[in-house]
Write a protein that holds these residues in place. Structure first.
Motif, PDB file in Angstrom:
ATOM      1  N   GLY A  86       0.811  -1.209   0.000  1.00 25.14           N
ATOM      2  CA  GLY A  86       0.000   0.000   0.000  1.00 25.14           C
ATOM      3  C   GLY A  86       0.844   1.258   0.000  1.00 25.14           C
ATOM      4  N   SER A  87       1.893   1.272   0.818  1.00 26.87           N
ATOM      5  CA  SER A  87       2.767   2.439   0.893  1.00 26.87           C
ATOM      6  C   SER A  87       3.541   2.645  -0.406  1.00 26.87           C
ATOM      7  N   ALA A  88       4.007   1.562  -0.999  1.00 26.94           N
ATOM      8  CA  ALA A  88       4.746   1.661  -2.264  1.00 26.94           C
ATOM      9  C   ALA A  88       3.871   2.263  -3.358  1.00 26.94           C
ATOM     10  N   VAL A  89       2.612   1.842  -3.411  1.00 28.38           N
ATOM     11  CA  VAL A  89       1.681   2.392  -4.403  1.00 28.38           C
ATOM     12  C   VAL A  89       1.456   3.883  -4.145  1.00 28.38           C
ATOM     13  N   GLY A  90       1.258   4.265  -2.884  1.00 28.81           N
ATOM     14  CA  GLY A  90       1.042   5.668  -2.538  1.00 28.81           C
ATOM     15  C   GLY A  90       2.232   6.538  -2.908  1.00 28.81           C
ATOM     16  N   ALA A  91       3.442   6.042  -2.637  1.00 30.19           N
ATOM     17  CA  ALA A  91       4.657   6.801  -2.948  1.00 30.19           C
ATOM     18  C   ALA A  91       4.844   6.963  -4.450  1.00 30.19           C
ATOM     19  N   GLU A  92       4.411   5.972  -5.206  1.00 27.89           N
ATOM     20  CA  GLU A  92       4.525   6.057  -6.669  1.00 27.89           C
ATOM     21  C   GLU A  92       3.494   7.027  -7.230  1.00 27.89           C
ATOM     22  N   VAL A  93       2.278   6.990  -6.696  1.00 27.84           N
ATOM     23  CA  VAL A  93       1.204   7.853  -7.184  1.00 27.84           C
ATOM     24  C   VAL A  93       1.528   9.325  -6.957  1.00 27.84           C
ATOM     25  N   VAL A  94       2.065   9.663  -5.784  1.00 28.31           N
ATOM     26  CA  VAL A  94       2.303  11.072  -5.443  1.00 28.31           C
ATOM     27  C   VAL A  94       3.333  11.708  -6.372  1.00 28.31           C
ATOM     28  N   GLN A  95       4.200  10.907  -6.972  1.00 27.58           N
ATOM     29  CA  GLN A  95       5.229  11.443  -7.864  1.00 27.58           C
ATOM     30  C   GLN A  95       4.655  11.905  -9.209  1.00 27.58           C
ATOM     31  N   TYR A  96       3.442  11.477  -9.516  1.00 24.63           N
ATOM     32  CA  TYR A  96       2.826  11.847 -10.789  1.00 24.63           C
ATOM     33  C   TYR A  96       1.897  13.051 -10.648  1.00 24.63           C
ATOM     34  N   VAL A 145      -4.041   2.368   5.184  1.00 16.98           N
ATOM     35  CA  VAL A 145      -3.242   3.347   5.909  1.00 16.98           C
ATOM     36  C   VAL A 145      -1.830   3.404   5.322  1.00 16.98           C
ATOM     37  N   GLY A 146      -1.344   2.256   4.848  1.00 13.67           N
ATOM     38  CA  GLY A 146      -0.045   2.232   4.186  1.00 13.67           C
ATOM     39  C   GLY A 146      -0.038   3.124   2.951  1.00 13.67           C
ATOM     40  N   PHE A 147      -1.107   3.075   2.157  1.00 17.46           N
ATOM     41  CA  PHE A 147      -1.211   3.939   0.974  1.00 17.46           C
ATOM     42  C   PHE A 147      -1.173   5.405   1.377  1.00 17.46           C
ATOM     43  N   TYR A 148      -1.934   5.747   2.418  1.00 20.54           N
ATOM     44  CA  TYR A 148      -1.939   7.136   2.893  1.00 20.54           C
ATOM     45  C   TYR A 148      -0.537   7.576   3.319  1.00 20.54           C
TER      46      TYR A 148
END
Length: 260
Positions: A86-96, A145-148
């Motif tokens: 979840g966190s890895a996906v969130g960190a990737e999304v925020v970069q775009y 919560v990891g995504f957040y």
């Protein structure tokens, strides 16, 4: 920007305070992230640098709890996996997300998380059976919560703790110990993707990491104490002030014309 000794020293002490607070009650990121933005670090780099320094603090607290037998890594392995993804996906999304949009979004998120801190009921130990199975808790809470945390982060520890108490019926000490392990997992997952993208400001992040590590060790030793009575108001006030500062800087001309 030029990192002067004064800026490094100030952010070192900010990180120490945040690590201490975060180990006990969560919310340390509500102090460090606004401080990084106030120091002039661009939004995406501020998020990445904050994740770098917070990884050391969450590792410090996790290590303390695991070493003292308060939490078992084996029991949390599926939650760790879901949190990492979840966190890895969130960190990737925020970069775009465009930097301008992110700059406008951060103050609003700070206000939202501050209101959450203000209105959430105080976590109390509850007895009874868990409301979610371990697998469902890991998938929903760990992944969500990891995504957040990967996308933004501040307040993650408190959200995890409330979920462990309210949904898992853990004691505050057990909930806090489990929170630190999952918080470290989400931090390190996001950090990996930020490092690949070359975003952290290493000199600043490592100086803050030392402060965060020291603060987290101290905070873990006095976890779930009466200090939480003043920690939450402090975090709320600090976050709201920083959000107001950022909004003023972004919309100064419009606000002045509106007042006139």
């Amino acid at each position: 920007m030029e990192l002067t000794f004064e800026i490094l020293a100030l952010l070192f002490f900010v990180a120490t305070l945040a690590g201490f607070i975060d180990a006990m009650a969560g919310g340390g990121g509500l102090i460090t992230l606004p401080a990084l933005l106030a120091a002039g670090i661009p939004p995406t780099q501020a998020l990445a640098t904050n994740k770098l320094q917070s990884s050391f603090g969450s590792f410090s607290a996790s290590w303390y709890f695991v070493r003292n037998g308060i939490v078992s890594i084996r029991e949390l392995r599926f939650a760790i996996l879901c949190t990492f993804v979840g966190s890895a996906v969130g960190a990737e999304v925020v970069q775009y997300i465009d930097a301008g949009i992110l700059t406008s979004l951060i103050p609003l998120l700070l206000v939202a998380i501050s209101l959450y801190f203000l209105m959430m009921p105080k976590a109390k130990e509850q007895k009874g059976t868990a409301k979610l199975s371990e697998a469902m808790f890991a998938f929903c809470v760990g992944g969500g919560v990891g995504f957040y945390d990967g996308f933004f982060g501040p307040g993650t520890g408190s959200i995890f703790t409330v979920c462990f108490v309210a949904l898992g019926h853990f004691s505050l000490v057990d909930a806090t110990a489990r929170t630190k392990v999952l918080n470290f997992t989400s931090n390190i997952a996001a950090l990996i993707f930020f490092v690949i993208a070359g975003l952290p400001v290493w000199e600043l992040g490592l100086v803050m990491a030392v402060g965060g590590f020291i603060g987290a060790q101290l905070g873990a030793k006095v976890v779930v104490t009466k200090g939480q009575k003043w920690i939450r108001p402090l975090v709320i006030v600090m976050s709201m002030l920083m959000a107001i500062k950022l909004l003023w800087e972004q919309h100064h001309d419009w606000l002045v014309s509106l007042i006139q």
